[in-house]
Design an enzyme around this catalytic site. Structure first.
Site, PDB file in Angstrom:
ATOM      1  N   HIS A 136       0.850  -1.197   0.000  1.00  9.85           N
ATOM      2  CA  HIS A 136       0.000   0.000   0.000  1.00  9.85           C
ATOM      3  C   HIS A 136       0.883   1.243   0.000  1.00  9.85           C
ATOM      4  O   HIS A 136       1.025   1.937   1.008  1.00  9.85           O
ATOM      5  CB  HIS A 136      -0.926   0.002   1.212  1.00  9.85           C
ATOM      6  CG  HIS A 136      -2.036   0.996   1.104  1.00  9.85           C
ATOM      7  ND1 HIS A 136      -3.318   0.715   1.507  1.00  9.85           N
ATOM      8  CD2 HIS A 136      -2.074   2.266   0.648  1.00  9.85           C
ATOM      9  CE1 HIS A 136      -4.091   1.775   1.302  1.00  9.85           C
ATOM     10  NE2 HIS A 136      -3.341   2.729   0.784  1.00  9.85           N
ATOM     11  N   HIS A 138       1.729   4.927  -1.601  1.00  5.33           N
ATOM     12  CA  HIS A 138       1.491   6.139  -2.382  1.00  5.33           C
ATOM     13  C   HIS A 138       2.871   6.654  -2.775  1.00  5.33           C
ATOM     14  O   HIS A 138       3.627   7.122  -1.915  1.00  5.33           O
ATOM     15  CB  HIS A 138       0.771   7.202  -1.548  1.00  5.33           C
ATOM     16  CG  HIS A 138      -0.614   6.830  -1.123  1.00  5.33           C
ATOM     17  ND1 HIS A 138      -1.739   7.461  -1.622  1.00  5.33           N
ATOM     18  CD2 HIS A 138      -1.064   5.909  -0.224  1.00  5.33           C
ATOM     19  CE1 HIS A 138      -2.819   6.943  -1.058  1.00  5.33           C
ATOM     20  NE2 HIS A 138      -2.432   5.996  -0.201  1.00  5.33           N
ATOM     21  N   LYS A 219      -6.016  -0.417  -8.731  1.00  4.43           N
ATOM     22  CA  LYS A 219      -6.513   0.109  -7.467  1.00  4.43           C
ATOM     23  C   LYS A 219      -7.792   0.879  -7.774  1.00  4.43           C
ATOM     24  O   LYS A 219      -7.820   1.764  -8.636  1.00  4.43           O
ATOM     25  CB  LYS A 219      -5.485   1.037  -6.822  1.00  4.43           C
ATOM     26  CG  LYS A 219      -6.007   1.806  -5.602  1.00  4.43           C
ATOM     27  CD  LYS A 219      -6.364   0.879  -4.442  1.00  4.43           C
ATOM     28  CE  LYS A 219      -6.920   1.643  -3.253  1.00  4.43           C
ATOM     29  NZ  LYS A 219      -5.978   2.600  -2.676  1.00  4.43           N
ATOM     30  N   HIS A 221     -10.414   3.387  -6.012  1.00  2.00           N
ATOM     31  CA  HIS A 221     -10.404   4.285  -4.855  1.00  2.00           C
ATOM     32  C   HIS A 221     -11.623   5.191  -4.880  1.00  2.00           C
ATOM     33  O   HIS A 221     -12.009   5.709  -5.923  1.00  2.00           O
ATOM     34  CB  HIS A 221      -9.129   5.125  -4.858  1.00  2.00           C
ATOM     35  CG  HIS A 221      -8.861   5.813  -3.559  1.00  2.00           C
ATOM     36  ND1 HIS A 221      -9.589   6.901  -3.124  1.00  2.00           N
ATOM     37  CD2 HIS A 221      -7.943   5.563  -2.588  1.00  2.00           C
ATOM     38  CE1 HIS A 221      -9.131   7.299  -1.952  1.00  2.00           C
ATOM     39  NE2 HIS A 221      -8.126   6.501  -1.598  1.00  2.00           N
ATOM     40  N   ASP A 223     -12.029   8.188  -3.987  1.00  2.00           N
ATOM     41  CA  ASP A 223     -11.834   9.559  -4.447  1.00  2.00           C
ATOM     42  C   ASP A 223     -11.964   9.680  -5.963  1.00  2.00           C
ATOM     43  O   ASP A 223     -12.146  10.781  -6.491  1.00  2.00           O
ATOM     44  CB  ASP A 223     -10.466  10.081  -3.997  1.00  2.00           C
ATOM     45  CG  ASP A 223     -10.424  10.369  -2.503  1.00  2.00           C
ATOM     46  OD1 ASP A 223     -11.320   9.881  -1.783  1.00  2.00           O
ATOM     47  OD2 ASP A 223      -9.495  11.057  -2.048  1.00  2.00           O
ATOM     48  N   HIS A 248     -10.360   0.578  -2.171  1.00  2.00           N
ATOM     49  CA  HIS A 248     -10.686   1.496  -1.076  1.00  2.00           C
ATOM     50  C   HIS A 248     -12.142   1.873  -1.336  1.00  2.00           C
ATOM     51  O   HIS A 248     -12.438   2.600  -2.278  1.00  2.00           O
ATOM     52  CB  HIS A 248      -9.741   2.699  -1.147  1.00  2.00           C
ATOM     53  CG  HIS A 248     -10.082   3.836  -0.231  1.00  2.00           C
ATOM     54  ND1 HIS A 248      -9.115   4.547   0.455  1.00  2.00           N
ATOM     55  CD2 HIS A 248     -11.253   4.425   0.101  1.00  2.00           C
ATOM     56  CE1 HIS A 248      -9.675   5.518   1.145  1.00  2.00           C
ATOM     57  NE2 HIS A 248     -10.993   5.458   0.944  1.00  2.00           N
ATOM     58  N   HIS A 274      -6.835  -1.186   4.141  1.00  2.00           N
ATOM     59  CA  HIS A 274      -7.282  -0.675   5.452  1.00  2.00           C
ATOM     60  C   HIS A 274      -8.731  -1.094   5.727  1.00  2.00           C
ATOM     61  O   HIS A 274      -9.638  -0.265   5.822  1.00  2.00           O
ATOM     62  CB  HIS A 274      -7.094   0.840   5.586  1.00  2.00           C
ATOM     63  CG  HIS A 274      -7.371   1.651   4.364  1.00  2.00           C
ATOM     64  ND1 HIS A 274      -8.579   1.667   3.732  1.00  2.00           N
ATOM     65  CD2 HIS A 274      -6.573   2.481   3.660  1.00  2.00           C
ATOM     66  CE1 HIS A 274      -8.526   2.470   2.700  1.00  2.00           C
ATOM     67  NE2 HIS A 274      -7.311   2.980   2.634  1.00  2.00           N
ATOM     68  N   HIS A 322      -6.890  13.599   2.107  1.00  2.00           N
ATOM     69  CA  HIS A 322      -8.033  13.536   1.196  1.00  2.00           C
ATOM     70  C   HIS A 322      -8.556  14.913   0.803  1.00  2.00           C
ATOM     71  O   HIS A 322      -9.699  15.059   0.399  1.00  2.00           O
ATOM     72  CB  HIS A 322      -9.131  12.644   1.789  1.00  2.00           C
ATOM     73  CG  HIS A 322      -8.713  11.212   1.815  1.00  2.00           C
ATOM     74  ND1 HIS A 322      -8.680  10.434   0.683  1.00  2.00           N
ATOM     75  CD2 HIS A 322      -8.259  10.432   2.824  1.00  2.00           C
ATOM     76  CE1 HIS A 322      -8.239   9.223   0.995  1.00  2.00           C
ATOM     77  NE2 HIS A 322      -7.974   9.206   2.284  1.00  2.00           N
ATOM     78  N   ARG A 338     -15.245   8.210   9.631  1.00  2.00           N
ATOM     79  CA  ARG A 338     -14.210   7.208   9.395  1.00  2.00           C
ATOM     80  C   ARG A 338     -13.422   6.836  10.639  1.00  2.00           C
ATOM     81  O   ARG A 338     -12.810   5.767  10.685  1.00  2.00           O
ATOM     82  CB  ARG A 338     -13.243   7.701   8.302  1.00  2.00           C
ATOM     83  CG  ARG A 338     -13.763   7.377   6.934  1.00  2.00           C
ATOM     84  CD  ARG A 338     -12.942   7.909   5.791  1.00  2.00           C
ATOM     85  NE  ARG A 338     -11.502   7.765   5.870  1.00  2.00           N
ATOM     86  CZ  ARG A 338     -10.696   8.009   4.834  1.00  2.00           C
ATOM     87  NH1 ARG A 338     -11.216   8.381   3.665  1.00  2.00           N
ATOM     88  NH2 ARG A 338      -9.390   7.896   4.945  1.00  2.00           N
ATOM     89  N   ASP A 362       0.439   2.540   3.770  1.00  2.00           N
ATOM     90  CA  ASP A 362      -0.310   3.727   3.339  1.00  2.00           C
ATOM     91  C   ASP A 362       0.605   4.947   3.403  1.00  2.00           C
ATOM     92  O   ASP A 362       0.265   5.995   3.946  1.00  2.00           O
ATOM     93  CB  ASP A 362      -1.555   3.933   4.195  1.00  2.00           C
ATOM     94  CG  ASP A 362      -2.685   4.643   3.447  1.00  2.00           C
ATOM     95  OD1 ASP A 362      -2.421   5.190   2.371  1.00  2.00           O
ATOM     96  OD2 ASP A 362      -3.823   4.640   3.936  1.00  2.00           O
TER      97      ASP A 362
END
Length: 569
Positions: A136, A138, A219, A221, A223, A248, A274, A322, A338, A362
């Protein structure tokens, strides 16, 4: 044969069968299950020792002789906790067992022959593990890579293009051009690397193009919009190309609730990031998917282990990662939904039960890239202190729990992403990505890291000193980091489709390029020591978590092991 005391033996050759080793300052005790080195025939390098010409070293060069032998190592692996010599040849683990000169010594295997071409590394008193795998990532900053490497991680999987807002929030390298740049940038680093493409698209052609451009999976996600349609299309293409899909899910439940996501997945294998939910996912009950047979559930390290500070630090992390604004009421409500102490408290327990299978970071996006290994062992120790020994343990040790937690950042992420043929464990035939630890510093500070069979990082003293040990001693890059050696010592993982089409030649890559395999024909039952399935429910009002009808929780720790004691500065 002369006999010596066990204390003398351990000081000379390291622990043997039945000896116990404490891991760092934890309460975790590893017991040596077997010793393959053969008493009286042990290898030992140095003046007046056995690893000399005509003794444990053969005079006769042969095609089997090793490039490197690690002597008398205590191997801690999902395959066992045992002592052996480790032979390395052509960058891979060639043999594990009794090494030496088969013309002079009993029990020496052909694939552990020591000859004139063999280098020696003294493993006595050290623990050897496989390099860690963080799935994971980024890729926000390249500086993450040496930071992770120094912690014992030798493989990083994720996505990104640098500090763009999309990368700050999502582990995605979108599109052919961005993948090209990242695959080329990977050439620089001492780290195995693989990149995830954007799975948020209800268009098979755009998804397939990214896999053929070198991505090892998708992935999806929230967003970018984790809709049931995107989930279905990504899985369809993944099944066609044999790559993994990581997800996610939709915190706000806009496109559907957890039941809708599971319906879209439709029994197909998926790696859930997660899975507790503080890092993102259906509020408040994404954690329930961890019990399903087709889900490979992971944690990210901010929520493990659960401590008195966990809840407080998450709000600011979430706002930054985010792209939220504390002055906007809806953004604050999104963040509040969350961060649930009840589900975070349950997460530690689910790890101890083997329901959660993987740990990851992450990195720089609500996670610390250099703490995957440390936090995994802190969680194991916290759970032992709170809940006692696991019922599966045999003997007066913690071997089962140790194998369970080690598997979470080694073999299981390797299986999940189709790279277990190459890395993830200390087994013959696998790439020699190995981490050597002093037991006192286990899980915090490696002594040395071997990458592709060559020393890449080590604690090293003053370069102007007369010996290697004078202060200041700190991590320094070794020769595997430099020149063209780094191309041989490291791997870039790509899809089979990209590999078959010659992505290495197309992009002019010099590193090893290898394809991922068998990502789709796996289930939770393939997760070593972490294959437990169960019916999990979350009370929608109190957020309490129930496994097969029984509430599970844990207390927040006010002190953890492997912490400030090891990091004075």
């Amino acid at each position: 044969m002369k006999k010596i005391s066990r204390k003398e033996y351990v000081s000379m050759y390291g622990p043997t069968t039945g000896d116990k080793v404490r891991l760092g300052d934890t309460d975790l005790i590893a017991e040596v299950e077997h010793d393959y080195t053969i008493y009286g025939e042990e290898l030992k390098f140095g003046g007046g020792k056995t690893l000399r010409e005509g003794m444990s070293q053969s005079n006769n060069p042969s095609k089997e002789e090793l490039d490197l032998i690690i002597t008398n190592a205590l191997i801690v692996d999902y395959t066992g906790i045992y002592k052996a010599d480790i032979g390395i040849k052509d960058g891979k683990i060639a043999g594990i067992g009794k090494g030496g000169n088969k013309d002079m010594q009993d029990g020496v295997k052909n694939n552990l022959s020591v000859g004139p071409a063999t280098e020696a590394l003294a493993g006595e008193g050290l623990i050897v593990t496989a390099g860690g795998i963080d799935t994971h990532i980024h890729f926000i900053s390249p500086q993450q890579i040496p930071t992770a490497f120094a912690s014992g991680v030798t493989t990083m999987i994720g996505g990104g293009t640098g500090p763009a807002d999309g990368t700050n929030a999502t582990t995605i390298t979108p599109g052919r051009r961005n993948l090209k740049w990242m695959l080329r940038a990977a050439e620089e680093y001492s780290m195995n690397l693989g990149f995830l493409a954007k799975g948020n698209a209800s268009n098979d052609a755009s998804l397939a193009d990214q896999i053929e451009a070198g991505a090892i999976g998708f992935k999806i996600h929230e967003d970018w919009g984790t809709t049931p349609s995107a989930i279905n299309h990504a899985l369809d293409v993944a099944d066609k190309y044999d790559v993994q899909v990581a997800i996610h899910t939709d915190t706000l439940n806009e496109a559907g609730c957890v039941e809708d996501t599971m319906a879209a997945i439709a029994g197909r294998t998926m790696h859930t990031f997660h899975t507790e939910g503080a890092g993102g996912g259906h509020a408040p009950d994404i954690i329930k998917v961890a019990g399903e047979h087709n889900i490979l559930p992971a944690s990210t390290n901010p929520t493990i282990p659960f401590t008195v500070n966990t809840e407080a630090e998450h709000m600011d992390m979430l706002m930054v990662c985010h792209h939220l604004d504390k002055s906007i009421k809806e953004d604050v409500q999104f963040a509040d939904s969350r961060i649930r102490p009840q589900t975070i408290a349950a997460e530690d327990t689910l790890h101890d039960m083997g329901i959660f299978s993987i740990t990851s970071s992450d990195s720089q996006a609500m996670g610390r890239v250099g703490e995957v290994i440390t936090r995994t062992w802190q969680t194991a120790d916290k759970n032992k202190k709170e809940f006692g020994r696991l019922k599966e343990e045999k003997g007066d040790n913690d071997n089962f729990r140790i194998k369970r937690y080690l598997s979470k950042y080694t073999i299981n992420p390797a299986i999940a992403h189709g790279i277990s043929e190459y890395v993830g464990s200390v087994e013959v035939g696998k790439v020699a990505d190995l981490v050597l630890w002093s037991p006192a510093f286990f899980g915090v500070k490696p002594n040395m890291i071997i990458k592709g069979g060559f020393i890449a990082l080590s604690q090293m003293g003053d370069a102007n000193a007369s010996i290697p040990t004078p202060q200041p001693v700190y991590y320094r890059e070794m020769f595997a980091h430099h020149g063209k050696a780094k191309y041989d010592a490291n791997i870039t993982f790509v899809s089979q489709a990209a590999y078959d089409k010659g992505i290495k030649e197309e992009l002019g890559l010099e590193r090893q390029v290898l394809p991922v395999k068998n990502c789709r024909n796996i289930t939770k039952k393939d997760m070593q020591f972490n294959d437990t399935t169960a019916h999990i429910e979350v009370n929608p009002e109190t957020y309490h978590v129930f496994v097969d009808g029984k509430e599970v929780t844990s207390k927040p720790a006010n002190k953890v092991s492997l912490a400030q004691l090891f990091s004075i500065f």
